[in-house]
Scaffold this motif. Structure first.
Motif, short mmCIF file in Angstrom:
data_model
loop_
_atom_site.label_atom_id
_atom_site.label_comp_id
_atom_site.label_asym_id
_atom_site.label_seq_id
_atom_site.Cartn_x
_atom_site.Cartn_y
_atom_site.Cartn_z
N LYS A 171 10.41 6.72 4.64
CA LYS A 171 10.75 7.41 5.88
C LYS A 171 11.88 6.67 6.62
CE LYS A 171 8.09 9.92 9.29
NZ LYS A 171 6.80 10.11 9.92
N SER A 231 0.83 -1.20 0.00
CA SER A 231 0.00 0.00 0.00
C SER A 231 0.87 1.25 0.00
CB SER A 231 -0.92 -0.01 1.22
OG SER A 231 -0.17 0.20 2.39
N SER A 232 0.24 2.37 -0.29
CA SER A 232 1.00 3.62 -0.34
C SER A 232 1.52 4.02 1.04
CB SER A 232 0.14 4.74 -0.93
OG SER A 232 -0.99 4.98 -0.12
N SER A 233 0.78 3.64 2.10
CA SER A 233 1.27 3.96 3.45
C SER A 233 2.50 3.12 3.80
CB SER A 233 0.18 3.77 4.49
OG SER A 233 -0.23 2.43 4.57
N ASP A 234 2.52 1.86 3.33
CA ASP A 234 3.72 1.02 3.54
C ASP A 234 4.90 1.61 2.79
OD1 ASP A 234 2.31 -0.74 5.10
OD2 ASP A 234 1.98 -2.20 3.50
N ASN A 235 4.65 2.06 1.57
CA ASN A 235 5.70 2.66 0.76
C ASN A 235 6.23 3.93 1.42
OD1 ASN A 235 7.40 2.91 -1.45
ND2 ASN A 235 5.90 4.03 -2.66
N PHE A 236 5.31 4.75 1.95
CA PHE A 236 5.68 5.98 2.65
C PHE A 236 6.55 5.67 3.86
CE2 PHE A 236 4.73 9.21 5.91
CZ PHE A 236 5.20 10.34 5.25
N GLU A 237 6.15 4.68 4.64
CA GLU A 237 6.93 4.29 5.83
C GLU A 237 8.31 3.78 5.43
OE1 GLU A 237 6.40 4.76 9.12
OE2 GLU A 237 4.66 5.91 8.42
#
Length: 73
Positions: free
Chosen positions: A11, A2-8
């Motif tokens: 980071k 997911s995009s949140s996994d990619n963002f993390e």
């Protein structure tokens, strides 16, 4: 992924790079004045003699930019 996994992931990668850059800045800061510093040419295995204070300044600037990028996330 997911995009949140990619963002993390991005980071975490930035945090890792910041830690590495802090080590570089600390090492350069603690060198004796007469020590030689070499910088690696991008995308090659060639190193060139560099000015220690200029190298320290550019490394600090890069660290500040990384920290700013992390805060902007």
């Amino acid at each position: 992924m997911s995009s949140s996994d990619n963002f993390e992931g991005l980071k975490e990668e930035l945090n890792r790079k910041i830690k590495e850059q802090k080590v570089v800045v600390d090492e350069l800061s603690n060198l004796k004045k007469n020590r030689k510093v070499y910088i690696q040419q991008r995308n090659s295995n060639i190193f060139f003699l560099a000015d220690r204070s200029q190298t320290l300044g550019s490394c600090k600037k890069e660290l500040d930019n990384m920290k700013k990028d992390l805060q902007d996330m």
